[in-house]
Design a protein around this motif. Structure first.
Motif, PDB file in Angstrom:
ATOM      1  N   GLU A  99      38.195  28.686  46.710  1.00 38.49           N
ATOM      2  CA  GLU A  99      38.336  30.131  46.873  1.00 38.49           C
ATOM      3  C   GLU A  99      39.074  30.774  45.697  1.00 38.49           C
ATOM      4  OE1 GLU A  99      38.654  30.826  51.623  1.00 38.49           O
ATOM      5  OE2 GLU A  99      40.304  29.683  50.729  1.00 38.49           O
ATOM      6  N   VAL A 100      39.851  29.989  44.978  1.00 39.47           N
ATOM      7  CA  VAL A 100      40.630  30.529  43.861  1.00 39.47           C
ATOM      8  C   VAL A 100      39.693  31.129  42.817  1.00 39.47           C
ATOM      9  CG1 VAL A 100      42.297  30.024  42.034  1.00 39.47           C
ATOM     10  CG2 VAL A 100      42.531  28.923  44.269  1.00 39.47           C
ATOM     11  N   ARG A 101      38.641  30.420  42.463  1.00 42.03           N
ATOM     12  CA  ARG A 101      37.697  30.931  41.462  1.00 42.03           C
ATOM     13  C   ARG A 101      37.118  32.271  41.904  1.00 42.03           C
ATOM     14  NH1 ARG A 101      32.499  31.670  39.983  1.00 42.03           N
ATOM     15  NH2 ARG A 101      31.961  31.259  37.815  1.00 42.03           N
ATOM     16  N   ARG A 102      36.683  32.342  43.148  1.00 46.10           N
ATOM     17  CA  ARG A 102      36.110  33.590  43.663  1.00 46.10           C
ATOM     18  C   ARG A 102      37.096  34.749  43.505  1.00 46.10           C
ATOM     19  NH1 ARG A 102      35.957  33.209  49.664  1.00 46.10           N
ATOM     20  NH2 ARG A 102      38.052  34.021  49.431  1.00 46.10           N
ATOM     21  N   GLU A 103      38.353  34.489  43.815  1.00 42.40           N
ATOM     22  CA  GLU A 103      39.357  35.547  43.747  1.00 42.40           C
ATOM     23  C   GLU A 103      39.676  35.944  42.306  1.00 42.40           C
ATOM     24  OE1 GLU A 103      40.321  37.245  46.482  1.00 42.40           O
ATOM     25  OE2 GLU A 103      38.854  35.927  47.451  1.00 42.40           O
ATOM     26  N   ILE A 104      39.735  34.961  41.410  1.00 45.52           N
ATOM     27  CA  ILE A 104      40.007  35.290  40.006  1.00 45.52           C
ATOM     28  C   ILE A 104      38.833  36.066  39.416  1.00 45.52           C
ATOM     29  CG2 ILE A 104      40.354  34.344  37.684  1.00 45.52           C
ATOM     30  CD1 ILE A 104      42.059  32.139  39.008  1.00 45.52           C
ATOM     31  N   VAL A 105      37.610  35.704  39.774  1.00 41.97           N
ATOM     32  CA  VAL A 105      36.441  36.455  39.312  1.00 41.97           C
ATOM     33  C   VAL A 105      36.516  37.889  39.835  1.00 41.97           C
ATOM     34  CG1 VAL A 105      33.926  36.675  39.527  1.00 41.97           C
ATOM     35  CG2 VAL A 105      34.945  34.469  38.963  1.00 41.97           C
ATOM     36  N   ALA A 106      36.916  38.069  41.088  1.00 40.38           N
ATOM     37  CA  ALA A 106      37.051  39.419  41.648  1.00 40.38           C
ATOM     38  C   ALA A 106      38.153  40.203  40.918  1.00 40.38           C
ATOM     39  CB  ALA A 106      37.347  39.343  43.148  1.00 40.38           C
ATOM     40  N   LEU A 107      39.257  39.536  40.564  1.00 39.97           N
ATOM     41  CA  LEU A 107      40.309  40.208  39.795  1.00 39.97           C
ATOM     42  C   LEU A 107      39.788  40.602  38.409  1.00 39.97           C
ATOM     43  CD1 LEU A 107      43.576  38.195  40.546  1.00 39.97           C
ATOM     44  CD2 LEU A 107      42.905  40.449  41.413  1.00 39.97           C
ATOM     45  N   TYR A 108      39.035  39.700  37.784  1.00 39.07           N
ATOM     46  CA  TYR A 108      38.441  39.996  36.477  1.00 39.07           C
ATOM     47  C   TYR A 108      37.526  41.223  36.577  1.00 39.07           C
ATOM     48  CZ  TYR A 108      35.114  39.684  32.643  1.00 39.07           C
ATOM     49  OH  TYR A 108      34.299  39.991  31.586  1.00 39.07           O
ATOM     50  N   ASP A 109      36.660  41.257  37.582  1.00 39.28           N
ATOM     51  CA  ASP A 109      35.750  42.390  37.752  1.00 39.28           C
ATOM     52  C   ASP A 109      36.526  43.688  37.974  1.00 39.28           C
ATOM     53  OD1 ASP A 109      33.483  40.825  37.385  1.00 39.28           O
ATOM     54  OD2 ASP A 109      33.131  40.568  39.545  1.00 39.28           O
ATOM     55  N   GLU A 110      37.563  43.638  38.775  1.00 38.08           N
ATOM     56  CA  GLU A 110      38.393  44.825  39.022  1.00 38.08           C
ATOM     57  C   GLU A 110      39.132  45.230  37.749  1.00 38.08           C
ATOM     58  OE1 GLU A 110      40.400  48.098  40.721  1.00 38.08           O
ATOM     59  OE2 GLU A 110      38.490  47.122  41.115  1.00 38.08           O
ATOM     60  N   ALA A 111      39.606  44.245  36.985  1.00 37.86           N
ATOM     61  CA  ALA A 111      40.282  44.547  35.719  1.00 37.86           C
ATOM     62  C   ALA A 111      39.327  45.260  34.769  1.00 37.86           C
ATOM     63  CB  ALA A 111      40.816  43.262  35.089  1.00 37.86           C
ATOM     64  N   CYS A 112      38.093  44.778  34.693  1.00 33.78           N
ATOM     65  CA  CYS A 112      37.099  45.440  33.840  1.00 33.78           C
ATOM     66  C   CYS A 112      36.869  46.870  34.301  1.00 33.78           C
ATOM     67  CB  CYS A 112      35.790  44.654  33.855  1.00 33.78           C
ATOM     68  SG  CYS A 112      35.863  43.093  32.963  1.00 33.78           S
ATOM     69  N   ARG A 113      36.744  47.064  35.597  1.00 32.11           N
ATOM     70  CA  ARG A 113      36.538  48.412  36.137  1.00 32.11           C
ATOM     71  C   ARG A 113      37.696  49.326  35.778  1.00 32.11           C
ATOM     72  NH1 ARG A 113      38.006  51.850  39.601  1.00 32.11           N
ATOM     73  NH2 ARG A 113      39.585  50.558  40.588  1.00 32.11           N
ATOM     74  N   ARG A 114      38.931  48.844  35.992  1.00 30.03           N
ATOM     75  CA  ARG A 114      40.110  49.666  35.713  1.00 30.03           C
ATOM     76  C   ARG A 114      40.241  50.025  34.236  1.00 30.03           C
ATOM     77  NH1 ARG A 114      45.456  47.859  39.131  1.00 30.03           N
ATOM     78  NH2 ARG A 114      44.523  47.931  41.207  1.00 30.03           N
ATOM     79  N   LEU A 115      39.839  49.107  33.370  1.00 32.23           N
ATOM     80  CA  LEU A 115      40.024  49.311  31.937  1.00 32.23           C
ATOM     81  C   LEU A 115      38.780  49.835  31.237  1.00 32.23           C
ATOM     82  CD1 LEU A 115      42.112  46.113  31.117  1.00 32.23           C
ATOM     83  CD2 LEU A 115      42.951  48.452  31.487  1.00 32.23           C
ATOM     84  N   GLY A 116      37.694  50.017  31.986  1.00 29.14           N
ATOM     85  CA  GLY A 116      36.468  50.541  31.400  1.00 29.14           C
ATOM     86  C   GLY A 116      35.784  49.564  30.464  1.00 29.14           C
ATOM     87  N   VAL A 117      35.886  48.264  30.800  1.00 28.72           N
ATOM     88  CA  VAL A 117      35.286  47.201  29.998  1.00 28.72           C
ATOM     89  C   VAL A 117      34.040  46.684  30.722  1.00 28.72           C
ATOM     90  CG1 VAL A 117      35.658  44.857  29.139  1.00 28.72           C
ATOM     91  CG2 VAL A 117      37.525  46.526  29.045  1.00 28.72           C
ATOM     92  N   GLU A 118      32.967  46.469  29.969  1.00 27.21           N
ATOM     93  CA  GLU A 118      31.743  45.909  30.562  1.00 27.21           C
ATOM     94  C   GLU A 118      31.995  44.438  30.896  1.00 27.21           C
ATOM     95  OE1 GLU A 118      28.004  45.875  32.094  1.00 27.21           O
ATOM     96  OE2 GLU A 118      29.003  47.638  31.263  1.00 27.21           O
ATOM     97  N   PRO A 119      31.910  44.018  32.165  1.00 25.43           N
ATOM     98  CA  PRO A 119      32.147  42.607  32.497  1.00 25.43           C
ATOM     99  C   PRO A 119      30.988  41.729  32.027  1.00 25.43           C
ATOM    100  CG  PRO A 119      31.517  43.834  34.458  1.00 25.43           C
ATOM    101  CD  PRO A 119      31.629  44.826  33.347  1.00 25.43           C
ATOM    102  N   ARG A 120      31.324  40.516  31.646  1.00 24.25           N
ATOM    103  CA  ARG A 120      30.267  39.567  31.274  1.00 24.25           C
ATOM    104  C   ARG A 120      29.664  39.008  32.561  1.00 24.25           C
ATOM    105  NH1 ARG A 120      34.958  37.023  30.772  1.00 24.25           N
ATOM    106  NH2 ARG A 120      35.208  35.055  31.861  1.00 24.25           N
ATOM    107  N   PRO A 121      28.442  38.507  32.474  1.00 21.91           N
ATOM    108  CA  PRO A 121      27.816  37.899  33.660  1.00 21.91           C
ATOM    109  C   PRO A 121      28.587  36.645  34.088  1.00 21.91           C
ATOM    110  CG  PRO A 121      26.216  38.212  31.887  1.00 21.91           C
ATOM    111  CD  PRO A 121      27.570  38.500  31.319  1.00 21.91           C
ATOM    112  N   HIS A 122      28.578  36.395  35.385  1.00 25.46           N
ATOM    113  CA  HIS A 122      29.233  35.212  35.930  1.00 25.46           C
ATOM    114  C   HIS A 122      28.201  34.117  36.139  1.00 25.46           C
ATOM    115  CE1 HIS A 122      32.660  37.748  36.413  1.00 25.46           C
ATOM    116  NE2 HIS A 122      32.005  38.545  37.246  1.00 25.46           N
ATOM    117  N   ALA A 123      28.571  32.915  35.720  1.00 24.95           N
ATOM    118  CA  ALA A 123      27.643  31.781  35.881  1.00 24.95           C
ATOM    119  C   ALA A 123      27.700  31.231  37.273  1.00 24.95           C
ATOM    120  CB  ALA A 123      27.990  30.698  34.880  1.00 24.95           C
TER     121      ALA A 123
END
Length: 108
Positions: free
Chosen positions: A84-108
């Motif tokens: 579950e840790v990976r899922r949560e870190i990916v969700a934090l990354y996606d939220e970080a991109c949203r907050r900072l206006g950065v295009e997220p890279r695709p997740h493998a």
């Protein structure tokens, strides 16, 4: 009660995040900096230092070389399994991109 992960889970996740995802650590730290009372522009580097069932923890280095801890709750709530840790870190990354206006890279 907060779930505590064993040493193998901690070293595996932290080794991966700090060895392969340094840019993600910086992005997450900058995006959630305000929650720690820090301006995102002041953060020059970040390392993931820990996690438990409730949150991930990063140490952010500021422009003046001081450090601050940034603890961020898992987006979907408490977790108890390493996978579950990976899922949560990916969700934090996606939220970080949203907050900072950065295009997220695709997740493998």
């Amino acid at each position: 009660m907060t779930h505590l992960f064993d040493d193998a889970a901690l070293s595996g996740v932290l080794g991966h995040m700090n060895g392969d995802h340094g840019d993600d650590n910086l992005l997450i730290s900058r995006a959630f900096a305000a929650d720690a009372g820090v301006a995102e522009v002041d953060i020059t580097a970040a390392t993931m230092t820990g996690f438990d069932g409730d949150q991930g923890v990063w140490e952010a280095t500021l422009a003046d070389d001081s450090t601050v801890e940034i603890a961020v709750s898992w987006p979907t709530g408490p977790i108890t399994e390493r996978r579950e840790v990976r899922r949560e870190i990916v969700a934090l990354y996606d939220e970080a991109c949203r907050r900072l206006g950065v295009e997220p890279r695709p997740h493998a």
